[in-house]
Design a protein around this motif. Structure first.
Motif, PDB file in Angstrom:
ATOM      1  N   ILE A 170       0.836  -1.202   0.000  1.00 25.48           N
ATOM      2  CA  ILE A 170       0.000   0.000   0.000  1.00 25.48           C
ATOM      3  C   ILE A 170       0.871   1.252   0.000  1.00 25.48           C
ATOM      4  CG2 ILE A 170      -1.576   1.355   1.448  1.00 25.48           C
ATOM      5  CD1 ILE A 170      -2.884  -1.346   2.222  1.00 25.48           C
ATOM      6  N   VAL A 171       1.927   1.252   0.802  1.00 24.22           N
ATOM      7  CA  VAL A 171       2.839   2.397   0.846  1.00 24.22           C
ATOM      8  C   VAL A 171       3.507   2.605  -0.508  1.00 24.22           C
ATOM      9  CG1 VAL A 171       4.961   3.295   1.877  1.00 24.22           C
ATOM     10  CG2 VAL A 171       3.245   2.179   3.327  1.00 24.22           C
ATOM     11  N   GLU A 172       3.978   1.538  -1.117  1.00 24.99           N
ATOM     12  CA  GLU A 172       4.629   1.643  -2.426  1.00 24.99           C
ATOM     13  C   GLU A 172       3.654   2.119  -3.496  1.00 24.99           C
ATOM     14  OE1 GLU A 172       7.826   1.456  -3.083  1.00 24.99           O
ATOM     15  OE2 GLU A 172       8.106   1.199  -0.925  1.00 24.99           O
ATOM     16  N   THR A 173       2.414   1.668  -3.402  1.00 19.35           N
ATOM     17  CA  THR A 173       1.405   2.107  -4.357  1.00 19.35           C
ATOM     18  C   THR A 173       1.159   3.604  -4.238  1.00 19.35           C
ATOM     19  OG1 THR A 173       0.334  -0.065  -4.342  1.00 19.35           O
ATOM     20  CG2 THR A 173      -0.991   1.800  -5.111  1.00 19.35           C
ATOM     21  N   TYR A 174       1.148   4.109  -3.007  1.00 16.46           N
ATOM     22  CA  TYR A 174       0.945   5.545  -2.837  1.00 16.46           C
ATOM     23  C   TYR A 174       2.097   6.329  -3.455  1.00 16.46           C
ATOM     24  CZ  TYR A 174       0.012  10.072  -0.784  1.00 16.46           C
ATOM     25  OH  TYR A 174      -0.242  11.413  -0.627  1.00 16.46           O
ATOM     26  N   ARG A 175       3.300   5.858  -3.267  1.00 18.19           N
ATOM     27  CA  ARG A 175       4.471   6.582  -3.773  1.00 18.19           C
ATOM     28  C   ARG A 175       4.547   6.576  -5.296  1.00 18.19           C
ATOM     29  NH1 ARG A 175       8.601   4.039   0.762  1.00 18.19           N
ATOM     30  NH2 ARG A 175       8.059   5.497   2.442  1.00 18.19           N
TER      31      ARG A 175
ATOM     32  N   ARG B 188     -12.969  24.248   2.626  1.00 15.67           N
ATOM     33  CA  ARG B 188     -11.866  24.000   1.688  1.00 15.67           C
ATOM     34  C   ARG B 188     -10.549  23.805   2.436  1.00 15.67           C
ATOM     35  NH1 ARG B 188     -14.314  28.357  -1.278  1.00 15.67           N
ATOM     36  NH2 ARG B 188     -15.434  27.592  -3.098  1.00 15.67           N
ATOM     37  N   GLU B 189     -10.323  24.615   3.452  1.00 15.61           N
ATOM     38  CA  GLU B 189      -9.094  24.469   4.232  1.00 15.61           C
ATOM     39  C   GLU B 189      -9.082  23.141   4.978  1.00 15.61           C
ATOM     40  OE1 GLU B 189      -5.600  24.543   6.138  1.00 15.61           O
ATOM     41  OE2 GLU B 189      -6.227  25.733   4.412  1.00 15.61           O
ATOM     42  N   GLY B 190     -10.259  22.743   5.486  1.00 13.59           N
ATOM     43  CA  GLY B 190     -10.348  21.458   6.164  1.00 13.59           C
ATOM     44  C   GLY B 190     -10.033  20.295   5.235  1.00 13.59           C
ATOM     45  N   MET B 191     -10.547  20.376   3.998  1.00 12.60           N
ATOM     46  CA  MET B 191     -10.270  19.325   3.026  1.00 12.60           C
ATOM     47  C   MET B 191      -8.796  19.314   2.629  1.00 12.60           C
ATOM     48  SD  MET B 191     -13.694  19.233   0.606  1.00 12.60           S
ATOM     49  CE  MET B 191     -13.802  21.005   0.327  1.00 12.60           C
ATOM     50  N   ALA B 192      -8.207  20.503   2.491  1.00 13.22           N
ATOM     51  CA  ALA B 192      -6.783  20.588   2.158  1.00 13.22           C
ATOM     52  C   ALA B 192      -5.930  20.020   3.288  1.00 13.22           C
ATOM     53  CB  ALA B 192      -6.392  22.032   1.869  1.00 13.22           C
ATOM     54  N   GLN B 193      -6.345  20.296   4.535  1.00 14.71           N
ATOM     55  CA  GLN B 193      -5.597  19.771   5.672  1.00 14.71           C
ATOM     56  C   GLN B 193      -5.680  18.248   5.727  1.00 14.71           C
ATOM     57  OE1 GLN B 193      -3.617  21.529   8.325  1.00 14.71           O
ATOM     58  NE2 GLN B 193      -3.021  19.400   7.978  1.00 14.71           N
ATOM     59  N   MET B 194      -6.862  17.712   5.429  1.00 13.46           N
ATOM     60  CA  MET B 194      -6.998  16.256   5.421  1.00 13.46           C
ATOM     61  C   MET B 194      -6.125  15.637   4.341  1.00 13.46           C
ATOM     62  SD  MET B 194      -7.984  13.419   6.531  1.00 13.46           S
ATOM     63  CE  MET B 194      -9.058  13.936   7.869  1.00 13.46           C
ATOM     64  N   GLN B 195      -6.009  16.285   3.183  1.00 11.75           N
ATOM     65  CA  GLN B 195      -5.129  15.778   2.137  1.00 11.75           C
ATOM     66  C   GLN B 195      -3.676  15.780   2.603  1.00 11.75           C
ATOM     67  OE1 GLN B 195      -6.021  18.227  -1.255  1.00 11.75           O
ATOM     68  NE2 GLN B 195      -7.851  17.064  -1.804  1.00 11.75           N
ATOM     69  N   ARG B 196      -3.277  16.845   3.303  1.00 13.94           N
ATOM     70  CA  ARG B 196      -1.909  16.898   3.824  1.00 13.94           C
ATOM     71  C   ARG B 196      -1.692  15.798   4.862  1.00 13.94           C
ATOM     72  NH1 ARG B 196      -3.050  22.567   3.426  1.00 13.94           N
ATOM     73  NH2 ARG B 196      -3.635  22.703   5.630  1.00 13.94           N
ATOM     74  N   ASN B 197      -2.696  15.576   5.705  1.00 14.07           N
ATOM     75  CA  ASN B 197      -2.585  14.518   6.705  1.00 14.07           C
ATOM     76  C   ASN B 197      -2.493  13.134   6.064  1.00 14.07           C
ATOM     77  OD1 ASN B 197      -2.760  16.486   8.641  1.00 14.07           O
ATOM     78  ND2 ASN B 197      -4.713  15.828   9.492  1.00 14.07           N
ATOM     79  N   MET B 198      -3.292  12.919   5.014  1.00 13.87           N
ATOM     80  CA  MET B 198      -3.245  11.636   4.316  1.00 13.87           C
ATOM     81  C   MET B 198      -1.860  11.415   3.707  1.00 13.87           C
ATOM     82  SD  MET B 198      -6.226   9.916   4.356  1.00 13.87           S
ATOM     83  CE  MET B 198      -6.444   9.042   2.812  1.00 13.87           C
ATOM     84  N   ASP B 199      -1.278  12.463   3.148  1.00 11.85           N
ATOM     85  CA  ASP B 199       0.046  12.349   2.552  1.00 11.85           C
ATOM     86  C   ASP B 199       1.083  11.987   3.610  1.00 11.85           C
ATOM     87  OD1 ASP B 199       1.840  12.865   0.113  1.00 11.85           O
ATOM     88  OD2 ASP B 199       2.728  14.199   1.603  1.00 11.85           O
ATOM     89  N   PHE B 200       1.020  12.648   4.751  1.00 10.96           N
ATOM     90  CA  PHE B 200       1.961  12.346   5.842  1.00 10.96           C
ATOM     91  C   PHE B 200       1.773  10.908   6.323  1.00 10.96           C
ATOM     92  CE2 PHE B 200       3.203  12.126  10.290  1.00 10.96           C
ATOM     93  CZ  PHE B 200       4.446  12.728  10.281  1.00 10.96           C
ATOM     94  N   TRP B 201       0.527  10.498   6.436  1.00 11.15           N
ATOM     95  CA  TRP B 201       0.203   9.154   6.911  1.00 11.15           C
ATOM     96  C   TRP B 201       0.812   8.087   6.006  1.00 11.15           C
ATOM     97  CZ3 TRP B 201      -4.955   6.380   5.789  1.00 11.15           C
ATOM     98  CH2 TRP B 201      -5.062   5.204   6.550  1.00 11.15           C
ATOM     99  N   PHE B 202       0.569   8.189   4.709  1.00 12.68           N
ATOM    100  CA  PHE B 202       1.052   7.162   3.802  1.00 12.68           C
ATOM    101  C   PHE B 202       2.551   7.250   3.540  1.00 12.68           C
ATOM    102  CE2 PHE B 202      -3.472   6.735   2.233  1.00 12.68           C
ATOM    103  CZ  PHE B 202      -3.622   5.432   2.663  1.00 12.68           C
ATOM    104  N   ARG B 203       3.124   8.452   3.594  1.00 13.59           N
ATOM    105  CA  ARG B 203       4.548   8.599   3.296  1.00 13.59           C
ATOM    106  C   ARG B 203       5.437   8.254   4.491  1.00 13.59           C
ATOM    107  NH1 ARG B 203       5.793  10.724  -1.546  1.00 13.59           N
ATOM    108  NH2 ARG B 203       4.171  11.923  -2.613  1.00 13.59           N
ATOM    109  N   HIS B 204       4.944   8.453   5.690  1.00 15.15           N
ATOM    110  CA  HIS B 204       5.810   8.322   6.866  1.00 15.15           C
ATOM    111  C   HIS B 204       5.296   7.325   7.908  1.00 15.15           C
ATOM    112  CE1 HIS B 204       8.098  11.830   5.511  1.00 15.15           C
ATOM    113  NE2 HIS B 204       6.935  12.414   5.278  1.00 15.15           N
ATOM    114  N   TYR B 205       4.017   7.402   8.240  1.00 15.19           N
ATOM    115  CA  TYR B 205       3.448   6.812   9.439  1.00 15.19           C
ATOM    116  C   TYR B 205       2.991   5.360   9.206  1.00 15.19           C
ATOM    117  CZ  TYR B 205      -0.256   7.130  13.155  1.00 15.19           C
ATOM    118  OH  TYR B 205      -1.096   6.954  14.216  1.00 15.19           O
ATOM    119  N   PHE B 206       2.444   5.091   8.023  1.00 18.69           N
ATOM    120  CA  PHE B 206       1.804   3.805   7.738  1.00 18.69           C
ATOM    121  C   PHE B 206       2.788   2.641   7.846  1.00 18.69           C
ATOM    122  CE2 PHE B 206      -0.471   0.683   5.145  1.00 18.69           C
ATOM    123  CZ  PHE B 206      -1.785   0.898   5.505  1.00 18.69           C
TER     124      PHE B 206
END
Length: 285
Positions: free
Chosen positions: A148-153, A187-205
């Protein structure tokens, strides 16, 4: 009964980050640990049902939402670093051993907290940790999470979420998008969630996938650990993680209302069950 408790907000400086947190209510401290890309907002609904009985502490994990990084982050040490952040947050907010509720990836991190700092945690409810180490086939579960992590990248969020849903077997549908034109705040809330998703899959998962709990330390420690599962999430990966945790600890998993996110979708009933499991708190009023 839900109350509209005043909420105090603050930041706690920790090595390499500034941790945003919220405090509401009165009584013994109940710290709530979110999982995945979630932040303190994940618990705002249930916190209103608990604030009459506990001092409820919620927070944004480092790198998410209002908790900015202030230095480099070692991806291979995220579980340990995140657990240390909670250790420091408990030092700042609790004078006595606290109650802790932890969800999903936060439940995995809570096992590191309980293993290293059992003196800080009176009772831990680890609700549906998705850790491969708790699954019947850890090697396969870990390989699927790594894929899943590799697929995101390489492929982005669309293919990643398809694999994520297939691997986790989550059946609970996401909430529908709000009707009408989104406001600037939305819109800011949705943008923040996108940033959180990126951090999650790139680092945390991947860190959650690789983590191996110290079961000897957990069994030897003073923290009472309760494995939680959802009444409506049977057959899902994280539900299996809760059952696996109970088995490894030689205990029985406790069912909570709803599915993986039952603390939000079934907040009132979930709060009642949680208070019963903790077994103590400020008297009803």
């Amino acid at each position: 009964m839900a109350t509209t408790a005043p909420t105090k907000t603050d930041h706690l400086k920790v090595p390499g980050a500034s941790i945003y947190y919220e405090v509401r209510g009165a009584g013994p401290v109940l710290l709530m640990m979110p999982g995945g890309p979630a932040d303190a907002g994940a618990f705002r609904n249930i916190a209103e049902y608990l604030a009459s009985y506990y001092t409820v502490v919620t927070y944004d994990p480092r790198g998410l939402s209002h908790s900015p990084l202030e230095g480099e982050l070692r991806d291979d040490r995220i579980v340990q670093i995140f657990a240390d952040d909670v250790h420091r947050l408990l030092e700042a907010t609790a004078k006595e051993p606290a109650f802790v509720f932890a969800s999903s990836g936060g439940a995995t991190i809570s096992l590191e907290l309980a293993a290293r700092h059992p003196e800080q945690v009176r009772t831990l409810v680890a609700h549906e940790p998705p850790s491969p180490a708790l699954q019947p086939d850890p090697v396969r579960a870990r390989a699927e999470m790594t894929d899943i992590v590799e697929t995101y990248r390489t492929g982005g969020i669309g293919p990643t979420m398809q694999k994520f849903m297939a691997h986790t077997r989550i059946r609970q549908a996401p909430p529908p998008p709000p009707a009408g034109e989104p406001t600037p705040e939305m819109r800011e809330g949705m943008a923040q969630m996108q940033r959180n998703m990126d951090f999650w899959f790139r680092h945390y998962f991947q860190a959650i996938a690789d983590y191996e709990p110290d079961f000897d330390a957990l069994k030897a420690g003073s923290t009472r650990i309760v494995a939680g599962v959802g009444e409506e999430s049977r057959g899902e990966l994280a539900n299996g993680g809760g059952l696996g945790l109970a088995k490894r600890l030689g205990t029985k998993a406790v069912e909570f209302p709803g599915a993986h996110g039952g603390f939000d979708t079934d907040a009132a009933q979930f709060a009642v069950r949680l208070r019963k499991v903790f077994g103590e708190g400020a008297p009803s009023r």
